[in-house]
Design a protein around this motif. Structure first.
Motif, PDB file in Angstrom:
ATOM      1  N   UNK A 387      42.073  45.109  31.923  1.00 25.07           N
ATOM      2  CA  UNK A 387      41.626  44.031  31.994  1.00 25.07           C
ATOM      3  C   UNK A 387      42.529  42.854  31.533  1.00 25.07           C
ATOM      4  N   UNK A 388      43.372  42.049  32.074  1.00 29.40           N
ATOM      5  CA  UNK A 388      44.311  41.742  31.627  1.00 29.40           C
ATOM      6  C   UNK A 388      43.357  39.668  31.378  1.00 29.40           C
ATOM      7  N   UNK A 389      42.323  39.665  32.134  1.00 30.79           N
ATOM      8  CA  UNK A 389      42.097  38.906  31.328  1.00 30.79           C
ATOM      9  C   UNK A 389      39.865  38.511  31.258  1.00 30.79           C
ATOM     10  N   UNK A 390      39.475  37.989  30.950  1.00 34.89           N
ATOM     11  CA  UNK A 390      38.467  37.282  30.834  1.00 34.89           C
ATOM     12  C   UNK A 390      37.384  37.616  31.618  1.00 34.89           C
ATOM     13  N   UNK A 391      38.177  37.502  32.779  1.00 36.53           N
ATOM     14  CA  UNK A 391      36.869  37.314  34.014  1.00 36.53           C
ATOM     15  C   UNK A 391      37.569  38.600  34.615  1.00 36.53           C
ATOM     16  N   UNK A 392      38.785  38.713  34.783  1.00 42.09           N
ATOM     17  CA  UNK A 392      38.491  40.323  34.928  1.00 42.09           C
ATOM     18  C   UNK A 392      37.979  41.409  33.794  1.00 42.09           C
ATOM     19  N   UNK A 393      37.681  41.463  33.505  1.00 40.39           N
ATOM     20  CA  UNK A 393      37.071  42.221  32.226  1.00 40.39           C
ATOM     21  C   UNK A 393      35.362  42.051  32.623  1.00 40.39           C
ATOM     22  N   UNK A 394      34.968  41.013  32.831  1.00 41.99           N
ATOM     23  CA  UNK A 394      34.065  40.571  32.992  1.00 41.99           C
ATOM     24  C   UNK A 394      33.004  40.998  34.825  1.00 41.99           C
ATOM     25  N   UNK A 395      34.034  41.190  35.974  1.00 44.77           N
ATOM     26  CA  UNK A 395      34.131  41.935  37.126  1.00 44.77           C
ATOM     27  C   UNK A 395      33.809  43.734  36.935  1.00 44.77           C
ATOM     28  N   UNK A 396      34.561  44.334  36.369  1.00 43.21           N
ATOM     29  CA  UNK A 396      34.376  45.124  35.847  1.00 43.21           C
ATOM     30  C   UNK A 396      33.447  45.732  35.187  1.00 43.21           C
ATOM     31  N   UNK A 397      32.832  45.016  34.112  1.00 43.22           N
ATOM     32  CA  UNK A 397      31.511  45.041  34.189  1.00 43.22           C
ATOM     33  C   UNK A 397      30.528  44.911  34.562  1.00 43.22           C
ATOM     34  N   UNK A 398      30.542  43.675  35.790  1.00 40.48           N
ATOM     35  CA  UNK A 398      29.244  43.615  36.126  1.00 40.48           C
ATOM     36  C   UNK A 398      29.084  44.753  37.235  1.00 40.48           C
ATOM     37  N   UNK A 399      30.364  45.289  37.337  1.00 40.22           N
ATOM     38  CA  UNK A 399      29.814  46.355  38.508  1.00 40.22           C
ATOM     39  C   UNK A 399      29.867  47.643  38.207  1.00 40.22           C
ATOM     40  N   UNK A 400      29.541  48.082  36.101  1.00 42.00           N
ATOM     41  CA  UNK A 400      29.037  48.880  35.923  1.00 42.00           C
ATOM     42  C   UNK A 400      27.738  49.133  35.572  1.00 42.00           C
ATOM     43  N   UNK A 401      27.243  50.472  36.439  1.00 44.32           N
ATOM     44  CA  UNK A 401      25.819  50.108  36.073  1.00 44.32           C
ATOM     45  C   UNK A 401      25.296  50.454  35.339  1.00 44.32           C
TER      46      UNK A 401
END
Ligand code: ADP
Ligand code: MG
Ligand code: MG
Ligand code: MG
Ligand code: MG
Length: 442
Positions: A387-401
């Protein structure tokens, strides 16, 4: 009173301790503490000390704010940089609810939980974090600047490396506090340094990361300098990383090592690496938690950008350093020292164990410099991008059960709201770059 508590009280007395600091960390891994006079130590060690958790970042709501700190006696240590004053000792504490259950927002508790799951499979998780930092000058008012203290480079010696004395002072203090220091050297960028300490059980090394930053900042300040663990304080030069070396042991043996296997890496090691790669994007939110973290994860500075692994090159996200036997390990190169070490180690271990349980197999290792590959070549080799920024990374985290379950709803909610808040404040700020680009052009 247990013998453990009795022994600890004896030490406090023998060390002539006047104040005891009860330390814990918030969701961002920032150390917090309350000081108690030494005569209160017995109460702290037997019953715990109550505090109001509602003012701690990512902790409790007002209506459930009473919490209890219970010192972990194995973390007892004097603060050596306060030796000239009256002796001060500290404990790292576990955080409990008033009913005696562990607080689910305590990062230390979350790491303990994942370590216990690994233990059920017979594994001990060892980590060896390598912290980099900058030493910058203070201005006349004593405020931190980004003026470098020296112009040294990688492995330089004095007189270019003016920080040698400060570094030795830090090394000596950490040694007094029980660290086994393996090396300390000037890093690539001017005024940038690294001090390496011996790997160990992940809970202990996570505690060590907190202590390391606390000691380094305190001693730097005593020398008129600001030590910063910010990921990328300056554009155009290397940022500071916190590579995490990791391995699993079983019955005292390193199970990543298999002398008969290709690369002498066991199946378990490969599954673990595959698991870490599988969850790499969501781990990034935890291991690279600030807006600024993503300014380090760019091509050209030894920091990883692409999701790959290699037994050879340092442009990969996961490297397998050459030592084998007990030192067989994988090195995750993305984390930076602004991360919460408890949550970061918990996420890495959960991802690795997921790889083991599902017997995941990593893609072929990439042994060429990935930064020199074209996008086409990367696509053909199925190399994904971090991920290139914090929000993109944050989205990936929220999708990772898996990682969400590992960190728990309390921490995930906290991390999510911190990311939203920081992003909003950053998104709406007007940066010097914009002024430079637009002020006269339009
Ligand atoms: P680099 O070559 O990446 O700069 P360093 O020598 O600076 O490596 O740091 C290596 C780190 O790896 C040290 O903290 C060391 O204690 C740690 N380490 C060594 N063996 C293991 C292991 N089996 N598991 C985890 N960490 C390890
Ligand atoms: Mg190193
Ligand atoms: Mg080194
Ligand atoms: Mg380094
Ligand atoms: Mg390294």
């Amino acid at each position: 009173m247990s013998t453990d508590v009795a022994k600890t009280l004896e030490r406090i007395e023998a060390d002539k301790v006047k104040f005891v600091r009860l330390q814990f960390s918030d969701i961002q891994g920032l150390p917090k503490n309350v000081a108690i006079p030494a005569w209160q130590a017995e109460k702290a060690l037997t019953e715990g000390i109550s505090f109001d958790g509602s003012s701690i970042e990512g902790f409790a709501r007002i209506e459930e704010s009473d919490m209890v700190l219970k010192p972990d006696t194995s973390t007892y240590s004097l603060l050596p940089w306060r030796a000239n004053e009256c002796p001060v000792a500290r404990f790292i504490c576990d955080v409990y609810m008033p009913d005696g259950t562990p607080f689910e927002g305590d990062p230390r508790h979350i790491l303990r939980k994942v370590l216990a799951e690994a233990k059920e499979m017979g594994y001990t998780f060892n980590t060896g974090p390598e912290l980099e930092f900058f030493l910058f000058k203070l201005d006349e008012e004593g405020m931190p600047t980004i003026v470098p203290q020296d112009k040294g480079g990688y492995f330089d010696l004095a007189p270019t490396d003016l920080a040698e004395d400060v570094r030795s002072e830090i090394v000596l203090a950490l040694t007094d506090m029980g660290f086994e220091i393996e090396a300390s050297h000037h890093e690539v960028a001017e005024s940038q340094h690294e001090i390496d300490f011996k790997y160990g059980d992940a809970l202990k090394t996570a505690d060590n990361v907190i202590t390391f930053k606390y000691a380094t900042k305190s001693i730097a300040l005593q020398n008129g300098l600001n030590a910063t663990f910010m990921a990328k304080p300056k554009f155009g030069i290397n940022g500071s990383g916190m590579h995490v070396n990791a391995s699993l042991f079983k019955d005292g043996e390193n199970v990543f090592y298999d002398p008969e296997a290709p690369l002498q890496l066991s199946e378990v090691a490969l599954h673990f690496i595959a698991g870490v790669l599988e969850h790499a994007k969501s781990i990034t939110r935890v291991a690279n938690p600030t807006i600024n973290s993503y300014k380090r994860l760019v091509p050209g500075y030894e920091a990883p950008v692409y999701v790959s692994w290699s037994a050879q090159n340092r442009t990969a996200l996961v490297r397998v350093p050459s030592p084998r036997g007990k030192s067989t390990r994988m090195e995750l190169r993305s984390p930076d020292p602004t991360c919460n070490p408890y949550l970061t180690f918990a996420a890495i271990l959960a991802a690795g164990m997921d790889g083991i349980k599902k017997q995941l197999v990593p893609p072929a290792g990439v042994n060429q410099n990935i930064f020199e590959m074209t996008e086409d070549e990367r696509n053909r080799s199925h190399i994904d991008t971090l991920p290139g920024d914090l929000m993109t990374a944050n989205r990936h985290l929220l999708e990772d059960t898996l990682i969400c379950d590992t960190l728990g709803a309390h921490v995930i909610d906290g991390l999510n709201s911190i990311a939203q808040m920081e992003w909003d404040s950053f998104r709406t700020a007007v940066h010097p770059w914009e002024i430079e680009q637009y002020l006269t052009r339009f």
